[in-house]
Write a protein that holds these residues in place. Structure first.
Motif, PDB file in Angstrom:
ATOM      1  N   LYS A 217       0.817  -1.211   0.000  1.00 44.19           N
ATOM      2  CA  LYS A 217       0.000   0.000   0.000  1.00 44.19           C
ATOM      3  C   LYS A 217       0.852   1.263   0.000  1.00 44.19           C
ATOM      4  CE  LYS A 217      -3.836  -2.207   2.395  1.00 44.19           C
ATOM      5  NZ  LYS A 217      -4.628  -2.235   3.634  1.00 44.19           N
TER       6      LYS A 217
ATOM      7  N   HIS B 139       3.640   1.594  -1.576  1.00 47.67           N
ATOM      8  CA  HIS B 139       4.335   1.663  -2.869  1.00 47.67           C
ATOM      9  C   HIS B 139       3.293   1.433  -3.956  1.00 47.67           C
ATOM     10  CE1 HIS B 139       8.204   1.536  -0.770  1.00 47.67           C
ATOM     11  NE2 HIS B 139       7.615   0.662   0.028  1.00 47.67           N
ATOM     12  N   ARG B 140       2.930   2.486  -4.658  1.00 41.66           N
ATOM     13  CA  ARG B 140       1.803   2.427  -5.601  1.00 41.66           C
ATOM     14  C   ARG B 140       2.044   1.503  -6.787  1.00 41.66           C
ATOM     15  NH1 ARG B 140      -1.792   7.488  -5.698  1.00 41.66           N
ATOM     16  NH2 ARG B 140      -1.516   8.213  -3.581  1.00 41.66           N
ATOM     17  N   HIS B 141       3.288   1.292  -7.157  1.00 42.20           N
ATOM     18  CA  HIS B 141       3.556   0.478  -8.343  1.00 42.20           C
ATOM     19  C   HIS B 141       3.533  -1.030  -8.052  1.00 42.20           C
ATOM     20  CE1 HIS B 141       7.489   0.888  -6.428  1.00 42.20           C
ATOM     21  NE2 HIS B 141       7.835  -0.235  -7.046  1.00 42.20           N
TER      22      HIS B 141
END
Length: 120
Positions: free
Chosen positions: A84, A86-88
Motif C-alpha cells: 500500500k 508503494h503504488r507500483h
C-alpha cells in the motif's frame, strides 16, 4: 591331435590377452574428463542458494530468478514492504509477501520461500 588344437587355442587366447593389456589407454584423458565433470558440478551456480551468503553486494535483478529460494538473510521483517505504501506494487496473493532488497522488489511465496516475481 587334441594336444595340437589345445596348444593353438591356448596360444591364441594368450596372444589376445596380452595384446589387450598392451593396448594404449588414455588414462590422462579419462582423468581430465572426470575432473571437469566434478568442477562443473561444484561451479554450477544456477540453483545454488548459498551463493548469496558471501560478503558481496547482491543484485537480485541480475542474479536471482523466479523459482529460486529467497535466502534466509533477506526474509527478515526489515526487508518486508507493505504494498500500500508503494503504488507500483500489485497486491500480493494469499501467503505472498513483498520484500525490498537493494532497491528491487521481490514477491515471495511465504510457505516455501520461493521467488515469484522481481520488479527492478
Amino acid at each position: 591331435m587334441n594336444k595340437v588344437i589345445t596348444g593353438i587355442a591356448l596360444s591364441l587366447s594368450a596372444f589376445i590377452a596380452t595384446s589387450a593389456m598392451a593396448a594404449p589407454q588414455d588414462h590422462q584423458n579419462n582423468y581430465r574428463y572426470a575432473q571437469q565433470a566434478k568442477w562443473d558440478q561444484r561451479h554450477d551456480h544456477r540453483w545454488d542458494n548459498n551463493r548469496y551468503e558471501r560478503n558481496h553486494r547482491v543484485n537480485p535483478s541480475r542474479e536471482w530468478r523466479s523459482g529460486q529460494y529467497l535466502p534466509s538473510q533477506f526474509s527478515a521483517s526489515r526487508y518486508q514492504v507493505n504494498y500500500k505504501n508503494h503504488r507500483h506494487l500489485p497486491k500480493p496473493g494469499k501467503y505472498q509477501q513483498w520484500y525490498q532488497v537493494n532497491g528491487d522488489y521481490i514477491l515471495v511465496n511465504e510457505r516455501n520461500n520461493r521467488i515469484i516475481r522481481i520488479i527492478g
